[in-house]
Motif scaffolding. Structure first.
Motif, PDB file in Angstrom:
ATOM      1  N   LEU A 214       0.808  -1.284  -0.253  1.00 37.86           N
ATOM      2  CA  LEU A 214       0.117   0.065  -0.019  1.00 37.86           C
ATOM      3  C   LEU A 214       0.885   1.268   0.113  1.00 37.86           C
ATOM      4  N   GLY A 215       2.075   1.325   0.837  1.00 36.01           N
ATOM      5  CA  GLY A 215       2.985   2.492   0.935  1.00 36.01           C
ATOM      6  C   GLY A 215       3.315   2.873  -0.696  1.00 36.01           C
ATOM      7  N   GLY A 216       3.862   1.856  -1.583  1.00 34.97           N
ATOM      8  CA  GLY A 216       4.172   1.976  -2.936  1.00 34.97           C
ATOM      9  C   GLY A 216       3.142   2.567  -3.594  1.00 34.97           C
ATOM     10  N   LEU A 217       2.031   1.801  -3.475  1.00 29.20           N
ATOM     11  CA  LEU A 217       0.842   2.614  -4.296  1.00 29.20           C
ATOM     12  C   LEU A 217       0.562   4.041  -4.083  1.00 29.20           C
ATOM     13  N   TRP A 218       0.513   4.289  -2.497  1.00 30.13           N
ATOM     14  CA  TRP A 218       0.406   5.667  -2.233  1.00 30.13           C
ATOM     15  C   TRP A 218       1.448   6.637  -2.960  1.00 30.13           C
ATOM     16  N   ALA A 219       2.519   6.238  -2.907  1.00 27.35           N
ATOM     17  CA  ALA A 219       3.519   7.129  -3.486  1.00 27.35           C
ATOM     18  C   ALA A 219       3.542   7.304  -5.351  1.00 27.35           C
ATOM     19  N   MET A 220       3.034   6.163  -5.674  1.00 24.57           N
ATOM     20  CA  MET A 220       3.012   6.335  -7.186  1.00 24.57           C
ATOM     21  C   MET A 220       1.711   7.326  -7.538  1.00 24.57           C
ATOM     22  N   ALA A 221       0.519   6.854  -6.442  1.00 21.36           N
ATOM     23  CA  ALA A 221      -0.615   7.641  -6.653  1.00 21.36           C
ATOM     24  C   ALA A 221      -0.278   9.389  -6.533  1.00 21.36           C
ATOM     25  N   TRP A 222       0.746   9.683  -5.486  1.00 20.07           N
ATOM     26  CA  TRP A 222       1.130  11.066  -5.599  1.00 20.07           C
ATOM     27  C   TRP A 222       1.818  11.717  -6.621  1.00 20.07           C
ATOM     28  N   LEU A 223       2.856  10.683  -7.184  1.00 18.95           N
ATOM     29  CA  LEU A 223       3.729  11.182  -8.209  1.00 18.95           C
ATOM     30  C   LEU A 223       2.681  11.489  -9.417  1.00 18.95           C
ATOM     31  N   TYR A 224       1.562  10.601  -9.588  1.00 15.05           N
ATOM     32  CA  TYR A 224       0.820  10.554 -10.832  1.00 15.05           C
ATOM     33  C   TYR A 224       0.019  11.793 -10.561  1.00 15.05           C
ATOM     34  N   SER A 225      -0.678  12.226  -9.575  1.00 14.52           N
ATOM     35  CA  SER A 225      -1.371  13.101  -9.332  1.00 14.52           C
ATOM     36  C   SER A 225      -0.754  14.538  -9.588  1.00 14.52           C
ATOM     37  N   THR A 226       0.317  14.536  -8.846  1.00 12.44           N
ATOM     38  CA  THR A 226       1.203  15.900  -9.068  1.00 12.44           C
ATOM     39  C   THR A 226       1.525  16.234 -10.467  1.00 12.44           C
ATOM     40  N   GLY A 227       1.835  15.184 -11.274  1.00 15.06           N
ATOM     41  CA  GLY A 227       1.995  15.531 -12.655  1.00 15.06           C
ATOM     42  C   GLY A 227       0.991  15.998 -13.308  1.00 15.06           C
ATOM     43  N   ILE A 228      -0.235  15.666 -12.929  1.00 19.24           N
ATOM     44  CA  ILE A 228      -1.679  16.097 -13.560  1.00 19.24           C
ATOM     45  C   ILE A 228      -1.838  17.431 -13.346  1.00 19.24           C
TER      46      ILE A 228
END
Length: 416
Positions: A214-228
């Motif tokens: 779950l921690g890795g999923l959260w980090a990827m979600a943050w990176l993805y959302s920040t890019g958008i």
């Protein structure tokens, strides 16, 4: 004096033109969504779908060649020596099915790779086994979490995180247009943090889409959302009220359809399949799959995709900052020009006053000069007043337009 019918008619016509001009955006959304979703999903057909036939004998070779020929491009079939190699291919996503021929034929799949691809492979080899008069035993070597039996929960998580991100662009770019760009950028990063936490909550404690990682999923979600969000905030400087349509094109129409969350590239038309290799939604979906189900295999490539989109967002914010600074310099220059005109008018008045005779009487030439100077002062003062009033009026109109535009943008920032 009461307004006549012509005045009311003109007001109605203006309002109608305003409404019709704003209907362009939802109609373009309708066309874009139809072309993207139906183009990507309406008729999935396999092409070059990688499968293995387990065995090194002549029978396995003949079966593999027969499937390749009959598939007419639908399958990419190869033989492997034993089950261990076939399992390794499935767990590294180098194949999507492995058929084990024999009296009790079996099929191995990796459901976490793609439920739809596994379903297609299962259908194909069920028919192969039926021709041998034997039932097919199916084994899933990479099953999904219990909370996500179809493996498509990650895709719908992508939808939620994406909508939270691009809809926030309308608020930050529209309602926050009066703020400095650096403040808007900080708001974008902070908002993406909150959106990623919401996404992680959905994936973990709320719906149990994943049972670990779950921690890795959260980090990827943050990176993805920040890019958008950074891309959206940067685009708003140039697109204004068309920003919502722009981010929907990038992060809904082309993004969801190429993510591989429903159909992998092997089941889609070539255009969407090609986008899958570098679009940010695919980076998120495949990155999460790799991290949660496939032991981080090829995770670095998916993280690179997300990082490049984040970098593109930073670069776009930088370009937007330069453009806004240039606009501010141009506005300051206009203000200085008006101030210079007023200054010159005042200096002209002083020169006219100095032209008086020692007795205080005007000479003929002085009188003429005084009249001209006085006229210049009055004219310049009038122009300055008009400029000031115009500037105030324009500022009020601009503020009103910004407020109305922000409301319209937020109303148009709808879901999928």
């Amino acid at each position: 004096m009461p307004a006549g019918p012509s005045s009311a008619s003109g007001s109605t016509a203006g309002a109608l033109r305003h409404v019709l001009s704003h209907l362009v955006t939802p109609l373009l959304m309708c066309i874009g969504m139809g072309l993207a979703y139906l183009g990507a999903f309406h008729a999935p057909e396999p092409h070059d779908l990688k499968v293995d036939v387990v065995g090194s004998g002549a029978g396995a070779q003949v079966l593999a060649q027969t499937l390749q020929d009959k598939g007419d491009g639908a399958l990419s079939v190869r033989t492997v020596a034993d089950r261990d190699i076939a399992v390794n291919h499935l767990r590294t996503q180098r194949s999507f099915g492995a058929y084990v021929p024999g009296d009790s034929p079996g099929l191995m799949v990796a459901g976490a790779s793609s439920d739809t691809s596994a379903t297609v492979v299962r259908k194909i080899f069920t028919e192969v086994a039926a021709e041998q008069g034997a039932p097919l035993q199916v084994t899933d070597v990479a099953p999904t979490a219990d909370g996500d039996p179809t493996g498509q929960g990650i895709f719908f998580l992508l939808v939620a995180v994406s909508i939270g991100s691009y809809a926030s662009v309308a608020v930050i770019g529209g309602a926050g247009a009066v703020l400095a760009l650096r403040i808007r950028a900080v708001l974008a990063i902070g908002t993406s943090f909150v959106v990623s936490l919401i996404g992680a909550a959905f994936a973990g404690p709320v719906f149990a889409l994943v049972d670990h990682g779950l921690g890795g999923l959260w980090a990827m979600a943050w990176l993805y959302s920040t890019g958008i969000l950074l891309i959206g905030v940067g685009l708003h400087t140039f697109l204004k009220r068309w920003t919502t349509l722009g981010v929907m094109l990038l992060f809904v129409m082309l993004n969801f359809t190429s993510s591989g969350g429903i159909f992998r590239p092997e089941l889609q038309p070539g255009f969407f399949g090609s986008l899958h290799s570098f679009w940010n939604g695919a980076g998120f979906v495949e990155g999460v799959r790799s991290h949660v189900y496939f032991g981080d295999h090829a995770l670095g490539g998916h993280l690179l995709v997300l990082a490049l989109w984040f970098a593109a967002g930073l670069a776009l914010v930088g370009v937007a900052g330069a453009a806004e600074a240039k606009r501010r310099r141009a506005e300051s220059e206009r203000v200085r020009e008006v101030a210079q005109q007023v200054h010159e008018a005042v200096e002209s008045a002083r020169e006219a006053d100095d032209a008086r005779t020692p007795g205080g009487a005007w000479s003929t030439g002085g009188a003429a000069t005084g009249e001209v100077a006085g006229g210049a002062v009055r004219t310049s003062a009038g122009e300055a007043g008009e400029n000031s009033a115009g500037a105030n009026s324009a500022g009020a109109s601009s503020a009103g337009a910004n407020s109305a535009g922000a409301e319209e943008e937020m109303e148009e920032a709808v879901g999928v």
